[in-house]
Design a protein around this motif. Structure first.
Motif, mmCIF file in Angstrom:
data_model
loop_
_atom_site.group_PDB
_atom_site.id
_atom_site.type_symbol
_atom_site.label_atom_id
_atom_site.label_comp_id
_atom_site.label_asym_id
_atom_site.label_seq_id
_atom_site.Cartn_x
_atom_site.Cartn_y
_atom_site.Cartn_z
ATOM 1 N N TRP A 82 62.170 -2.313 39.456
ATOM 2 C CA TRP A 82 61.463 -1.604 40.532
ATOM 3 C C TRP A 82 62.487 -0.939 41.459
ATOM 4 N N ASP A 101 48.487 7.642 45.270
ATOM 5 C CA ASP A 101 49.812 7.114 45.628
ATOM 6 C C ASP A 101 50.558 6.729 44.356
ATOM 7 N N SER A 131 56.835 -3.336 50.674
ATOM 8 C CA SER A 131 56.944 -3.577 49.228
ATOM 9 C C SER A 131 58.389 -3.894 48.847
ATOM 10 N N ARG A 132 59.336 -3.160 49.417
ATOM 11 C CA ARG A 132 60.757 -3.409 49.146
ATOM 12 C C ARG A 132 61.151 -4.819 49.562
ATOM 13 N N ILE A 147 52.928 4.548 42.095
ATOM 14 C CA ILE A 147 53.325 3.134 42.023
ATOM 15 C C ILE A 147 54.169 2.922 40.777
ATOM 16 N N THR A 165 63.077 2.554 44.405
ATOM 17 C CA THR A 165 62.658 3.766 45.102
ATOM 18 C C THR A 165 63.842 4.738 45.093
ATOM 19 N N ASP A 189 52.420 9.461 48.647
ATOM 20 C CA ASP A 189 53.343 8.331 48.817
ATOM 21 C C ASP A 189 52.636 7.155 49.466
ATOM 22 N N SER A 206 57.186 6.849 38.036
ATOM 23 C CA SER A 206 55.998 6.223 38.630
ATOM 24 C C SER A 206 54.740 6.938 38.139
ATOM 25 N N LEU A 231 55.699 1.097 51.613
ATOM 26 C CA LEU A 231 56.831 0.877 50.703
ATOM 27 C C LEU A 231 57.947 0.045 51.343
ATOM 28 N N LYS A 232 58.081 0.119 52.650
ATOM 29 C CA LYS A 232 59.074 -0.712 53.340
ATOM 30 C C LYS A 232 58.759 -2.196 53.117
ATOM 31 N N TYR A 286 51.565 -3.634 47.294
ATOM 32 C CA TYR A 286 51.579 -2.369 48.043
ATOM 33 C C TYR A 286 50.676 -2.374 49.273
#
Length: 256
Positions: free
Chosen positions: A67, A122, A31-32, A124, A69, A24, A76, A28-29, A115
């Motif tokens: 996109w 990871d 990226s969001r 993506i 999560t 992972d 992905s 990602l936080k 990212y």
């Protein structure tokens, strides 16, 4: 040694992944947050910001809106297998063994506008967001300001975790600028690849990118830890050139 490379604009999410190993992404936080802001852009905005055609802008508009999560193996793909540019042609990860993939998790990092920093395996989702583009966010005028010192801290964490003493810079200038060189807790070594053209050795972008991938593969598969051993690199006709090399900038040349 820890290697850093750039991502690629060309992607492959169609062919099946050749490995079940995955991890992972760490940011990602962030990226969001970026995706949330990028969704405010119209197709024309994307075309102008990225200097791309209307068709490509439409594609990336759709990517930003699709996109989502959590990332899974169904929606992905591992970064090292998803990127398909010249560097990745040199790496040729589709021929890696599981041992190579595991080794790469320890000593390879991919820098990314969306990212931040990626481990090779990871997961993506498809995107295009070049680090050097002046995209305004809540954190500043561009992506360098958005990421701040997060990327440098992540690189230092990886260096410390595996006791790496050297950072091998095989990234483009655009991406390596996201790292604060003064704060890197390792010796930075930047291999350079030159081809003979019109009687002198020159960096030819297409060939140099592929060579950076070949060097990445060479380091991973040979489990190299000593920078002196980089001089043995001899793939695709390149050879170490002691006359052109500097202490932290080994030069590899090729005569056609």
């Amino acid at each position: 040694m820890l290697i850093v490379i750039s991502p690629a604009k060309t992607l492959d999410f169609e062919s099946p992944a050749v490995s079940d190993i995955y991890s992972d992404a760490s940011f990602l936080k962030e990226s969001r947050l970026l995706i949330k802001e990028l969704r405010n852009l119209k197709v024309d905005d994307i075309a102008n910001l990225m200097g791309i055609s209307a068709n490509l802008a439409q594609l990336n508009f759709e990517r930003f809106h699709m996109w989502s999560t959590p990332f899974t193996k169904e929606n992905s793909k591992q970064a090292l297998l998803a990127f398909k540019g010249d560097v990745y042609t040199g790496i040729n990860a589709s021929t890696f063994s599981d041992g190579d993939f595991i080794q790469s998790q320890s000593n390879l990092r991919i820098l990314s506008g969306l990212y931040g920093v990626l481990k090779p395996m990871d997961l993506i989702q498809a995107y295009r967001l070049e680090m050097g583009k002046k995209i305004k966010t809540s954190r500043g005028e561009n992506l360098y300001q958005f990421w701040g010192d997060s990327i440098t801290k992540s690189i230092n964490k990886s260096l410390k975790a595996s006791n790496h003493k050297h950072l091998i810079n095989l990234a483009s200038n655009e991406y390596f600028k996201s790292i604060d060189k003064k704060k890197v807790q390792a010796e930075i070594i930047t291999p350079v690849f030159k081809d003979l053209k019109n009687g002198e050795y020159k960096i030819i972008s297409f060939f140099a990118k592929k060579a950076r991938g070949l060097m990445t593969r060479f380091i991973i598969q040979n489990k190299i830890t000593d920078p002196e051993d980089l001089k043995a690199f001899d793939l695709d006709g390149y050879m170490y050139n002691s006359m052109l090399s500097k202490e932290r900038e080994p030069v590899f040349t090729r005569d056609h």
